[in-house]
Design a protein around this motif. Structure first.
Motif, PDB file in Angstrom:
ATOM      1  N   LEU A  42      -0.124  24.443  24.345  1.00 22.08           N
ATOM      2  CA  LEU A  42       1.203  23.843  24.326  1.00 22.08           C
ATOM      3  C   LEU A  42       1.902  23.934  25.686  1.00 22.08           C
ATOM      4  O   LEU A  42       2.902  24.619  25.863  1.00 22.08           O
ATOM      5  CB  LEU A  42       2.042  24.476  23.219  1.00 22.08           C
ATOM      6  N   THR A  43       1.330  23.200  26.634  1.00 24.43           N
ATOM      7  CA  THR A  43       1.957  23.018  27.934  1.00 24.43           C
ATOM      8  C   THR A  43       2.713  21.699  27.871  1.00 24.43           C
ATOM      9  O   THR A  43       2.738  21.040  26.829  1.00 24.43           O
ATOM     10  CB  THR A  43       0.880  22.989  29.042  1.00 24.43           C
ATOM     11  N   ASP A  44       3.281  21.265  28.962  1.00 18.81           N
ATOM     12  CA  ASP A  44       3.987  19.986  28.977  1.00 18.81           C
ATOM     13  C   ASP A  44       3.318  19.075  30.004  1.00 18.81           C
ATOM     14  O   ASP A  44       3.504  19.288  31.202  1.00 18.81           O
ATOM     15  CB  ASP A  44       5.453  20.202  29.335  1.00 18.81           C
ATOM     16  N   PRO A  45       2.529  18.115  29.600  1.00 19.06           N
ATOM     17  CA  PRO A  45       2.185  17.733  28.222  1.00 19.06           C
ATOM     18  C   PRO A  45       1.134  18.673  27.618  1.00 19.06           C
ATOM     19  O   PRO A  45       0.421  19.370  28.344  1.00 19.06           O
ATOM     20  CB  PRO A  45       1.613  16.323  28.374  1.00 19.06           C
ATOM     21  N   ALA A  46       1.058  18.657  26.298  1.00 19.09           N
ATOM     22  CA  ALA A  46       0.085  19.495  25.584  1.00 19.09           C
ATOM     23  C   ALA A  46      -1.334  19.045  25.929  1.00 19.09           C
ATOM     24  O   ALA A  46      -1.581  17.869  26.187  1.00 19.09           O
ATOM     25  CB  ALA A  46       0.319  19.411  24.083  1.00 19.09           C
ATOM     26  N   GLN A  47      -2.244  20.005  25.931  1.00 19.10           N
ATOM     27  CA  GLN A  47      -3.655  19.725  26.190  1.00 19.10           C
ATOM     28  C   GLN A  47      -4.424  20.009  24.907  1.00 19.10           C
ATOM     29  O   GLN A  47      -4.167  21.022  24.256  1.00 19.10           O
ATOM     30  CB  GLN A  47      -4.186  20.636  27.291  1.00 19.10           C
ATOM     31  N   GLN A  48      -5.351  19.126  24.551  1.00 17.36           N
ATOM     32  CA  GLN A  48      -6.143  19.353  23.347  1.00 17.36           C
ATOM     33  C   GLN A  48      -7.625  19.249  23.674  1.00 17.36           C
ATOM     34  O   GLN A  48      -8.047  18.364  24.416  1.00 17.36           O
ATOM     35  CB  GLN A  48      -5.783  18.372  22.244  1.00 17.36           C
TER      36      GLN A  48
END
Length: 70
Positions: A42-48
């Motif tokens: 949950l960084t900005d933007p999220a990484q998946q």
């Protein structure tokens, strides 16, 4: 699961305030692996990231390979 989080924080050098979540999904469609784990950072933007293994079966080597592919 705590060991997975520890490995992820170490490999990606994440700050402690960044959340990491796991979702284990089952797929019943033809050609799809039976179990997949989604890892969301949950960084900005999220990484998946996705691994075609159950959470309990993921090893540090799997994470190394996954993050090196990025």
């Amino acid at each position: 699961m705590q060991q997975l989080k520890t490995w992820i924080y170490e490999l990606l050098r994440l700050e402690p305030e960044i959340s990491v979540s796991f979702s284990q999904l089952q797929c019943k469609e033809p050609g799809c692996p039976p179990v997949e784990t989604a890892i969301t950072i949950l960084t900005d933007p999220a990484q998946q990231y996705k691994i075609h293994k159950a959470i309990a079966d993921i090893e540090q080597a799997d994470l190394l390979k996954l993050f090196q592919a990025e």
